[in-house]
Design a protein around this motif. Structure first.
Motif, short mmCIF file in Angstrom:
data_model
loop_
_atom_site.label_atom_id
_atom_site.label_comp_id
_atom_site.label_asym_id
_atom_site.label_seq_id
_atom_site.Cartn_x
_atom_site.Cartn_y
_atom_site.Cartn_z
N PHE A 13 0.84 -1.20 0.00
CA PHE A 13 0.00 0.00 0.00
C PHE A 13 0.88 1.25 0.00
O PHE A 13 1.92 1.30 0.65
CB PHE A 13 -0.90 0.01 1.25
CG PHE A 13 -1.57 1.34 1.50
CD1 PHE A 13 -2.77 1.65 0.90
CD2 PHE A 13 -0.98 2.27 2.35
CE1 PHE A 13 -3.38 2.88 1.12
CE2 PHE A 13 -1.59 3.51 2.58
CZ PHE A 13 -2.79 3.81 1.96
N TYR A 14 0.42 2.28 -0.74
CA TYR A 14 1.16 3.55 -0.71
C TYR A 14 0.22 4.73 -0.90
O TYR A 14 -0.89 4.60 -1.43
CB TYR A 14 2.25 3.57 -1.79
CG TYR A 14 1.72 3.63 -3.21
CD1 TYR A 14 1.55 4.84 -3.88
CD2 TYR A 14 1.40 2.46 -3.90
CE1 TYR A 14 1.07 4.89 -5.18
CE2 TYR A 14 0.92 2.50 -5.20
CZ TYR A 14 0.75 3.72 -5.83
OH TYR A 14 0.25 3.77 -7.11
N LYS A 15 0.67 5.89 -0.41
CA LYS A 15 0.00 7.16 -0.65
C LYS A 15 0.87 7.95 -1.62
O LYS A 15 2.10 7.88 -1.55
CB LYS A 15 -0.14 7.96 0.65
CG LYS A 15 -0.79 7.22 1.80
CD LYS A 15 -0.78 8.09 3.06
CE LYS A 15 -1.26 7.33 4.27
NZ LYS A 15 -1.35 8.20 5.47
N ASP A 16 0.26 8.71 -2.48
CA ASP A 16 1.00 9.48 -3.48
C ASP A 16 0.24 10.79 -3.72
O ASP A 16 -0.77 10.81 -4.40
CB ASP A 16 1.11 8.67 -4.78
CG ASP A 16 1.97 9.33 -5.84
OD1 ASP A 16 2.45 10.46 -5.61
OD2 ASP A 16 2.15 8.72 -6.92
N TRP A 17 0.72 11.85 -3.09
CA TRP A 17 0.03 13.14 -3.15
C TRP A 17 0.90 14.18 -3.85
O TRP A 17 2.10 14.21 -3.68
CB TRP A 17 -0.27 13.67 -1.74
CG TRP A 17 -1.02 12.74 -0.84
CD1 TRP A 17 -1.78 11.65 -1.18
CD2 TRP A 17 -1.07 12.81 0.60
NE1 TRP A 17 -2.30 11.05 -0.05
CE2 TRP A 17 -1.89 11.74 1.04
CE3 TRP A 17 -0.51 13.67 1.54
CZ2 TRP A 17 -2.15 11.52 2.40
CZ3 TRP A 17 -0.76 13.46 2.88
CH2 TRP A 17 -1.58 12.40 3.31
N GLY A 18 0.26 15.04 -4.63
CA GLY A 18 0.96 16.14 -5.28
C GLY A 18 1.11 15.95 -6.77
O GLY A 18 0.78 14.91 -7.33
N ALA A 19 1.61 17.01 -7.40
CA ALA A 19 1.79 17.00 -8.85
C ALA A 19 2.80 15.94 -9.26
O ALA A 19 3.84 15.78 -8.62
CB ALA A 19 2.24 18.37 -9.33
N ARG A 20 2.50 15.21 -10.33
CA ARG A 20 3.37 14.12 -10.77
C ARG A 20 4.72 14.60 -11.29
O ARG A 20 5.68 13.84 -11.33
CB ARG A 20 2.66 13.28 -11.84
CG ARG A 20 1.44 12.53 -11.31
CD ARG A 20 1.85 11.58 -10.18
NE ARG A 20 0.71 10.91 -9.57
CZ ARG A 20 0.11 11.32 -8.47
NH1 ARG A 20 0.51 12.43 -7.87
NH2 ARG A 20 -0.90 10.65 -7.93
N ASP A 21 4.79 15.86 -11.68
CA ASP A 21 6.06 16.38 -12.17
C ASP A 21 6.84 17.15 -11.10
O ASP A 21 7.88 17.74 -11.36
CB ASP A 21 5.85 17.27 -13.40
CG ASP A 21 4.95 18.47 -13.13
OD1 ASP A 21 4.33 18.53 -12.04
OD2 ASP A 21 4.84 19.35 -14.01
N ALA A 22 6.34 17.14 -9.86
CA ALA A 22 7.04 17.80 -8.77
C ALA A 22 8.15 16.91 -8.22
O ALA A 22 8.17 15.70 -8.47
CB ALA A 22 6.04 18.14 -7.66
N GLN A 23 9.07 17.51 -7.47
CA GLN A 23 10.16 16.75 -6.85
C GLN A 23 9.57 15.73 -5.87
O GLN A 23 8.88 16.09 -4.91
CB GLN A 23 11.08 17.70 -6.09
CG GLN A 23 12.11 17.02 -5.20
CD GLN A 23 13.11 16.19 -5.97
OE1 GLN A 23 13.72 16.66 -6.92
NE2 GLN A 23 13.29 14.93 -5.57
#
Length: 276
Positions: A13-23
């Motif tokens: 399981f994972y969380k992935d927040w924010g713009a995909r092209d961000a650092q």
């Protein structure tokens, strides 16, 4: 829920927040917790334009309660699978405690271009257990005691650890947070007892010396001097000496769980390191 499936069929399981092209910043939790332990840091860095990712280690949190693979080689392979699936490039990896060992083991093996920087906080490297090579380590009896307490009454053990040494709430004058204690217990009880039991060996007996020597990216080593879980003298100062590009940041009087008790102190230091 967002998950990846590893080669042996384990769901991570994972969380992935924010713009995909961000650092990207990838967070690695401690024993016996989950990605939820990083809520403060994930919100902090998300609000500053980063892409933040955190996973539940196998056997922990919402990941599969596997019967095997509870050792550093498999933990690092699971991280590599996550980085591959999300195609992370130049990612910053941040690990706390056992997660710091996982970061070191992964970064030493990562494909070129995957990792940009790393941070380890209250982390277990170089090695925790006492031996002829590591005379300042903790006796194996300490870790046998953890195993015994877990087997005898895991639910009570997972109250005793955060109530006492993890956050330094056993110190005179400590400002105790019942919410932190309850959340620690909640996260711990989500995971598998077998995974937690076997992970004690992984975090206490794995020798990360050669991993540390192999790492060439910048690494920030952060540690509190009142860490009652991973004693300062036998960890951070020794780890940074083995790194070719390491920086030691020492926090006088802060506990093992300082990411939760003192995020206002720790988070800006991580941010400054990332912006260097």
């Amino acid at each position: 829920m967002s998950t990846i499936i590893t080669k042996d069929g384990t769901e991570i399981f994972y969380k992935d927040w924010g713009a995909r092209d961000a650092q990207p910043i990838v967070f690695h939790h401690g024993w016996p917790l989950s990605a939820d332990d990083w809520d403060n840091q994930m919100l902090f860095f998300l609000g500053r334009g980063f892409r933040v990712i955190a996973h539940d280690r196998r056997g922990h949190g919402r990941s599969t309660q596997t019967s095997s693979g509870h050792e550093m080689d498999t933990y690092a392979a699971d991280v590599a699978a996550l980085a591959e699936a999300l195609d992370l490039k130049n990612a910053f990896h941040v690990g706390h405690s056992t997660g710091g060992g996982e970061v070191v083991h992964y970064v030493a093996r990562a494909k070129p271009g995957r990792v940009g920087k790393a941070v380890i906080v209250g982390a277990v490297p170089p090695v925790m257990v006492k031996s002829d090579k590591n005379p300042g380590g903790l006796p194996i009896d300490v870790f046998d005691g953890l195993r015994s307490a877990l087997v005898a009454n895991r639910a009570q053990f997972f109250i005793d650890v955060p109530t006492g040494p993890f956050y330094g709430f056993n110190r005179p004058g400590a400002e105790v947070s019942q919410g932190l204690i309850d959340n620690w217990w909640r996260q711990g009880m989500m995971g598998g007892a077998n995974a937690h039991y076997e992970c004690i060996k992984a975090f206490s007996e794995t020798d990360f010396t050669e991993d540390l020597k192999k790492i060439d990216v910048p690494v920030l080593v952060m540690h509190g001097t009142d860490d009652q879980i991973v004693p300062y003298a036998d960890s951070a100062p020794l780890a940074v000496k083995l790194l070719s590009n390491g920086t030691l940041k020492t926090y006088e009087g802060l506990p093992h769980g300082m990411l939760s008790t003192h995020p206002d102190v720790v988070n800006p230091d991580m941010l400054a390191f990332f912006k260097e």
